[in-house]
Design a protein around this motif. Structure first.
Motif, PDB file in Angstrom:
ATOM      1  N   GLU A 408      43.418  39.435  44.207  1.00  0.00           N
ATOM      2  CA  GLU A 408      44.876  39.296  44.195  1.00  0.00           C
ATOM      3  C   GLU A 408      45.362  38.116  43.374  1.00  0.00           C
ATOM      4  O   GLU A 408      46.556  37.831  43.345  1.00  0.00           O
ATOM      5  CB  GLU A 408      45.407  39.187  45.629  1.00  0.00           C
ATOM      6  CG  GLU A 408      45.256  40.483  46.419  1.00  0.00           C
ATOM      7  CD  GLU A 408      45.969  40.455  47.746  1.00  0.00           C
ATOM      8  OE1 GLU A 408      46.408  39.347  48.152  1.00  0.00           O
ATOM      9  OE2 GLU A 408      46.100  41.505  48.379  1.00  0.00           O
ATOM     10  N   GLY A 409      44.445  37.418  42.702  1.00  0.00           N
ATOM     11  CA  GLY A 409      44.870  36.347  41.814  1.00  0.00           C
ATOM     12  C   GLY A 409      45.559  36.891  40.575  1.00  0.00           C
ATOM     13  O   GLY A 409      45.365  38.055  40.188  1.00  0.00           O
ATOM     14  N   ARG A 410      46.395  36.068  39.949  1.00  0.00           N
ATOM     15  CA  ARG A 410      47.131  36.480  38.755  1.00  0.00           C
ATOM     16  C   ARG A 410      46.230  36.406  37.521  1.00  0.00           C
ATOM     17  O   ARG A 410      45.223  35.695  37.496  1.00  0.00           O
ATOM     18  CB  ARG A 410      48.359  35.593  38.548  1.00  0.00           C
ATOM     19  CG  ARG A 410      49.294  35.547  39.753  1.00  0.00           C
ATOM     20  CD  ARG A 410      49.975  36.878  39.973  1.00  0.00           C
ATOM     21  NE  ARG A 410      50.860  36.842  41.151  1.00  0.00           N
ATOM     22  CZ  ARG A 410      51.630  37.858  41.526  1.00  0.00           C
ATOM     23  NH1 ARG A 410      51.629  38.981  40.834  1.00  0.00           N
ATOM     24  NH2 ARG A 410      52.384  37.765  42.600  1.00  0.00           N
ATOM     25  N   VAL A 411      46.638  37.148  36.480  1.00  0.00           N
ATOM     26  CA  VAL A 411      45.896  37.162  35.222  1.00  0.00           C
ATOM     27  C   VAL A 411      46.808  36.642  34.131  1.00  0.00           C
ATOM     28  O   VAL A 411      47.713  37.348  33.668  1.00  0.00           O
ATOM     29  CB  VAL A 411      45.391  38.578  34.876  1.00  0.00           C
ATOM     30  CG1 VAL A 411      44.625  38.557  33.558  1.00  0.00           C
ATOM     31  CG2 VAL A 411      44.524  39.126  35.991  1.00  0.00           C
ATOM     32  N   GLY A 412      46.587  35.404  33.704  1.00  0.00           N
ATOM     33  CA  GLY A 412      47.335  34.836  32.602  1.00  0.00           C
ATOM     34  C   GLY A 412      48.823  34.752  32.871  1.00  0.00           C
ATOM     35  O   GLY A 412      49.288  34.706  34.004  1.00  0.00           O
ATOM     36  N   GLY A 422      40.004  45.296  37.600  1.00  0.00           N
ATOM     37  CA  GLY A 422      39.720  44.094  36.817  1.00  0.00           C
ATOM     38  C   GLY A 422      38.496  43.361  37.329  1.00  0.00           C
ATOM     39  O   GLY A 422      37.695  42.827  36.556  1.00  0.00           O
ATOM     40  N   MET A 423      38.332  43.324  38.648  1.00  0.00           N
ATOM     41  CA  MET A 423      37.149  42.680  39.223  1.00  0.00           C
ATOM     42  C   MET A 423      35.877  43.430  38.828  1.00  0.00           C
ATOM     43  O   MET A 423      34.859  42.823  38.493  1.00  0.00           O
ATOM     44  CB  MET A 423      37.276  42.631  40.743  1.00  0.00           C
ATOM     45  CG  MET A 423      36.094  41.969  41.436  1.00  0.00           C
ATOM     46  SD  MET A 423      35.934  42.461  43.176  1.00  0.00           S
ATOM     47  CE  MET A 423      35.498  44.207  42.993  1.00  0.00           C
ATOM     48  N   VAL A 424      35.914  44.782  38.859  1.00  0.00           N
ATOM     49  CA  VAL A 424      34.738  45.565  38.496  1.00  0.00           C
ATOM     50  C   VAL A 424      34.345  45.289  37.044  1.00  0.00           C
ATOM     51  O   VAL A 424      33.163  45.098  36.732  1.00  0.00           O
ATOM     52  CB  VAL A 424      35.002  47.064  38.730  1.00  0.00           C
ATOM     53  CG1 VAL A 424      33.872  47.898  38.141  1.00  0.00           C
ATOM     54  CG2 VAL A 424      35.157  47.348  40.224  1.00  0.00           C
ATOM     55  N   ARG A 425      35.331  45.261  36.147  1.00  0.00           N
ATOM     56  CA  ARG A 425      35.027  44.969  34.738  1.00  0.00           C
ATOM     57  C   ARG A 425      34.424  43.580  34.585  1.00  0.00           C
ATOM     58  O   ARG A 425      33.473  43.371  33.815  1.00  0.00           O
ATOM     59  CB  ARG A 425      36.298  45.091  33.892  1.00  0.00           C
ATOM     60  CG  ARG A 425      36.803  46.523  33.739  1.00  0.00           C
ATOM     61  CD  ARG A 425      37.861  46.595  32.639  1.00  0.00           C
ATOM     62  NE  ARG A 425      39.021  45.766  32.954  1.00  0.00           N
ATOM     63  CZ  ARG A 425      40.094  46.221  33.603  1.00  0.00           C
ATOM     64  NH1 ARG A 425      40.138  47.486  34.015  1.00  0.00           N
ATOM     65  NH2 ARG A 425      41.114  45.419  33.825  1.00  0.00           N
ATOM     66  N   MET A 426      34.966  42.606  35.319  1.00  0.00           N
ATOM     67  CA  MET A 426      34.462  41.237  35.238  1.00  0.00           C
ATOM     68  C   MET A 426      33.020  41.164  35.723  1.00  0.00           C
ATOM     69  O   MET A 426      32.160  40.557  35.069  1.00  0.00           O
ATOM     70  CB  MET A 426      35.356  40.312  36.064  1.00  0.00           C
ATOM     71  CG  MET A 426      34.887  38.868  36.125  1.00  0.00           C
ATOM     72  SD  MET A 426      35.856  37.891  37.313  1.00  0.00           S
ATOM     73  CE  MET A 426      35.290  38.604  38.868  1.00  0.00           C
ATOM     74  N   VAL A 427      32.713  41.790  36.862  1.00  0.00           N
ATOM     75  CA  VAL A 427      31.358  41.736  37.405  1.00  0.00           C
ATOM     76  C   VAL A 427      30.384  42.486  36.502  1.00  0.00           C
ATOM     77  O   VAL A 427      29.238  42.036  36.304  1.00  0.00           O
ATOM     78  CB  VAL A 427      31.341  42.300  38.839  1.00  0.00           C
ATOM     79  CG1 VAL A 427      29.911  42.418  39.352  1.00  0.00           C
ATOM     80  CG2 VAL A 427      32.171  41.422  39.769  1.00  0.00           C
ATOM     81  N   ASP A 450      40.159  30.602  37.146  1.00  0.00           N
ATOM     82  CA  ASP A 450      40.627  30.269  35.797  1.00  0.00           C
ATOM     83  C   ASP A 450      41.668  31.274  35.309  1.00  0.00           C
ATOM     84  O   ASP A 450      42.669  30.895  34.680  1.00  0.00           O
ATOM     85  CB  ASP A 450      39.445  30.231  34.831  1.00  0.00           C
ATOM     86  CG  ASP A 450      38.474  29.092  35.132  1.00  0.00           C
ATOM     87  OD1 ASP A 450      38.900  28.135  35.819  1.00  0.00           O
ATOM     88  OD2 ASP A 450      37.318  29.167  34.703  1.00  0.00           O
ATOM     89  N   LEU A 451      41.447  32.559  35.570  1.00  0.00           N
ATOM     90  CA  LEU A 451      42.426  33.572  35.180  1.00  0.00           C
ATOM     91  C   LEU A 451      43.764  33.350  35.881  1.00  0.00           C
ATOM     92  O   LEU A 451      44.824  33.626  35.320  1.00  0.00           O
ATOM     93  CB  LEU A 451      41.887  34.970  35.517  1.00  0.00           C
ATOM     94  CG  LEU A 451      40.711  35.483  34.677  1.00  0.00           C
ATOM     95  CD1 LEU A 451      40.186  36.781  35.252  1.00  0.00           C
ATOM     96  CD2 LEU A 451      41.123  35.662  33.219  1.00  0.00           C
ATOM     97  N   ASN A 452      43.709  32.827  37.091  1.00  0.00           N
ATOM     98  CA  ASN A 452      44.923  32.557  37.859  1.00  0.00           C
ATOM     99  C   ASN A 452      45.664  31.332  37.353  1.00  0.00           C
ATOM    100  O   ASN A 452      46.801  31.080  37.743  1.00  0.00           O
ATOM    101  CB  ASN A 452      44.558  32.389  39.337  1.00  0.00           C
ATOM    102  CG  ASN A 452      45.767  32.347  40.240  1.00  0.00           C
ATOM    103  OD1 ASN A 452      46.542  33.297  40.299  1.00  0.00           O
ATOM    104  ND2 ASN A 452      45.954  31.239  40.938  1.00  0.00           N
ATOM    105  N   GLY A 453      45.009  30.553  36.517  1.00  0.00           N
ATOM    106  CA  GLY A 453      45.628  29.337  35.992  1.00  0.00           C
ATOM    107  C   GLY A 453      45.597  28.175  36.955  1.00  0.00           C
ATOM    108  O   GLY A 453      46.364  27.224  36.821  1.00  0.00           O
ATOM    109  N   GLY A 454      44.716  28.207  37.922  1.00  0.00           N
ATOM    110  CA  GLY A 454      44.602  27.134  38.913  1.00  0.00           C
ATOM    111  C   GLY A 454      44.051  27.677  40.212  1.00  0.00           C
ATOM    112  O   GLY A 454      43.585  28.822  40.284  1.00  0.00           O
ATOM    113  N   GLU A 455      44.101  26.826  41.245  1.00  0.00           N
ATOM    114  CA  GLU A 455      43.551  27.221  42.531  1.00  0.00           C
ATOM    115  C   GLU A 455      44.242  28.450  43.091  1.00  0.00           C
ATOM    116  O   GLU A 455      45.455  28.630  42.939  1.00  0.00           O
ATOM    117  CB  GLU A 455      43.671  26.061  43.536  1.00  0.00           C
ATOM    118  CG  GLU A 455      42.736  24.892  43.247  1.00  0.00           C
ATOM    119  CD  GLU A 455      41.274  25.273  43.374  1.00  0.00           C
ATOM    120  OE1 GLU A 455      40.957  26.258  44.073  1.00  0.00           O
ATOM    121  OE2 GLU A 455      40.430  24.591  42.765  1.00  0.00           O
ATOM    122  N   LEU A 456      43.468  29.290  43.747  1.00  0.00           N
ATOM    123  CA  LEU A 456      43.994  30.496  44.367  1.00  0.00           C
ATOM    124  C   LEU A 456      44.714  30.146  45.667  1.00  0.00           C
ATOM    125  O   LEU A 456      44.295  29.236  46.392  1.00  0.00           O
ATOM    126  CB  LEU A 456      42.861  31.478  44.656  1.00  0.00           C
ATOM    127  CG  LEU A 456      42.078  31.941  43.417  1.00  0.00           C
ATOM    128  CD1 LEU A 456      40.772  32.606  43.836  1.00  0.00           C
ATOM    129  CD2 LEU A 456      42.914  32.897  42.584  1.00  0.00           C
TER     130      LEU A 456
END
Length: 469
Positions: A408-412, A422-427, A450-456
């Motif tokens: 549920e973190g943001r992407v950029g 997105g998680m499946v592609r990353m893994v 990092d994709l979230n731009g900071g702490e979740l």
């Protein structure tokens, strides 16, 4: 509200810092040796040290003055704030005349005067930086036969975060040194005061108190960190996998700032028949009550699993636990349970409103396990059922269980969520790079952050089970 300031009865010029310096008759009759300051800040008269940098913060908390005093000390000088001195002496206009005082920048030091501790308590506001205390005062409720430093101890209890200078009779260095040992920052002789000596002693006392406070905070922080680590070891599970060939790894990151645990929880145990049971769950919310409920559910799950329950019967009992323990009827928890057969080739999967696990096999892309029969989260529907699905794993595989904090973190800058795809592609990419076990989990959590731009903002828990043929 601000404390009332009583009418000055002794030295009306003191509050503005414009009192005259002591007359020659007020000083000692014999010639004094020049006073100096050694490299560590001790005030000296000739070769005799009359000060000591040792400070003892009592550690006791006053009811009305806490961190604001410390903050005031830490910003004095750097922000240009004017120093304020509170003089506590039975007759400020008599035996002790406070000379004109200047700080390091040449600004007048404000002076307040109190004839007893009752007046001092009213004048002891947060903008006071230092206290000049006459040790000849009598502490409330004490006679002259009691502890001769009782008044100092009373002031230290009253103002544990203020710098304190002890004022004693000329030649009574032993009593002054004892005052420093008890908690004062320095001591001065009553009949040797002059503007330069007192101004310098005030500045040194404030700096010493600030240093002592910073050191105490650092020590307290280290102690809290040690206690948190001990508590964390007690609250986070130790997997019970003795006799199993499966490899286990886990990562946990609470979403609350400085939190020890969040509402996410997980566990893994092996029962006597060789079946390996794994679980991961998430209590809605992020407070300490939710974290405590997560621990209760994890412990209940382990006990019920070791007692032989699984599938729908186990989840139904856990829902009863949640309904009895939750602080609000709107609290619910999602859960994913997996029971892996002793041969390691197949597993049973139950989902209670939880994201489906990810499985990776050699020569095949990582994918999510089926989630068509996903049941409701625990605590939402009385009498709910949770179907158990049978899945084939194969001879060699990696199974990743996770909470929604990972997806549920943001992407950029787009603001879109990573999501399961997105998680499946990353893994998949990380597996192709050769990452396995703990390294894979660490890389996944760090990249999501990092994709979230900071702490979740949400808690994250990830569990990985590997079987190598």
């Amino acid at each position: 509200m601000p404390a009332p300031i009583p009418r000055q009865r002794a030295i009306p010029a003191v509050e503005s810092g414009q009192a005259q310096a002591a007359s020659p008759g007020d000083g000692p009759s014999k010639e004094e040796a020049p006073r100096q300051t050694d490299p560590i800040g001790n005030t000296t008269a000739g070769n005799t040290t009359v000060g000591n940098p040792t400070a003892g913060d009592t550690g006791r908390t006053a009811a009305t003055r806490t961190n604001s005093v410390t903050d005031s000390l830490s910003t004095t000088g750097a922000s240009g704030a004017t120093l304020t001195l509170l003089v506590i002496e039975d007759d400020p206009g008599g035996s002790t005349v406070v000379p004109e005082l200047l700080d390091a920048a040449g600004r007048p030091i404000r002076v307040r005067a109190a004839r007893n501790l009752t007046e001092a308590e009213r004048l002891l506001t947060d903008d006071v930086h230092c206290i000049l205390l006459d040790l000849a005062l009598t502490a409330p409720g004490r006679s002259d036969d009691d502890d001769e430093l009782a008044v100092l101890k009373h002031v230290l209890e009253l103002a544990p975060r203020h710098a304190v200078l002890a004022l004693t009779a000329s030649g009574d260095a032993e009593r002054g040194a004892e005052a420093v040992r008890v908690g004062a920052q320095d001591y001065l002789f009553r009949d040797e005061l002059d503007s330069r000596l007192l101004s310098r002693a005030i500045r040194y006392a404030v700096e010493r108190k600030r240093s002592d406070t910073a050191e105490r905070r650092l020590a307290e922080g280290r102690m809290r960190a040690q206690e948190n680590r001990r508590l964390e070891r007690g609250l986070l599970p130790t997997p019970l996998l003795d006799g199993s060939s499966l490899r286990f790894a886990a990562r946990y990151r609470p979403g609350r700032s400085r939190a020890l645990l969040g509402g996410d929880f997980y566990d893994t145990v092996r029962t006597p028949d060789g079946t390996v049971h794994a679980m991961i769950g998430d209590v809605c919310g992020h407070g300490p009550d939710e974290a405590a409920l997560g621990v209760e559910l994890r412990i209940a799950w382990r006990a019920l699993t070791l007692a032989g329950l699984c599938g729908d019967e186990l989840l139904g009992t856990l829902q009863q636990v949640l309904e009895h323990e939750r602080a609000d009827e709107e609290i619910f928890a999602t859960l994913c349970t997996v029971d892996i057969a002793p041969d390691g080739r197949r597993a049973g999967l139950c989902l209670a409103g939880h994201p489906s696990p990810l499985v990776a096999r050699p020569g095949r892309p990582a994918q999510l396990l089926p989630y068509d029969n996903n049941g409701p989260a625990l605590g939402l529907l009385p009498g709910a059922r949770w179907p158990r699905m049978q899945v084939e794993l194969g001879a060699e595989w990696s199974l990743m269980l996770y909470t929604d904090g990972l997806i549920e973190g943001r992407v950029g800058d787009s603001g879109e969520r990573l999501g399961q795809e997105g998680m499946v592609r990353m893994v998949r990419r990380q597996l192709s790079e050769g990452l396995r076990g703990e390294q894979l989990l660490r890389a996944a959590v760090n990249e999501v952050r990092d994709l979230n731009g900071g702490e979740l903002t949400d808690d994250v828990a990830v569990v990985l089970l590997d079987r190598v043929a």
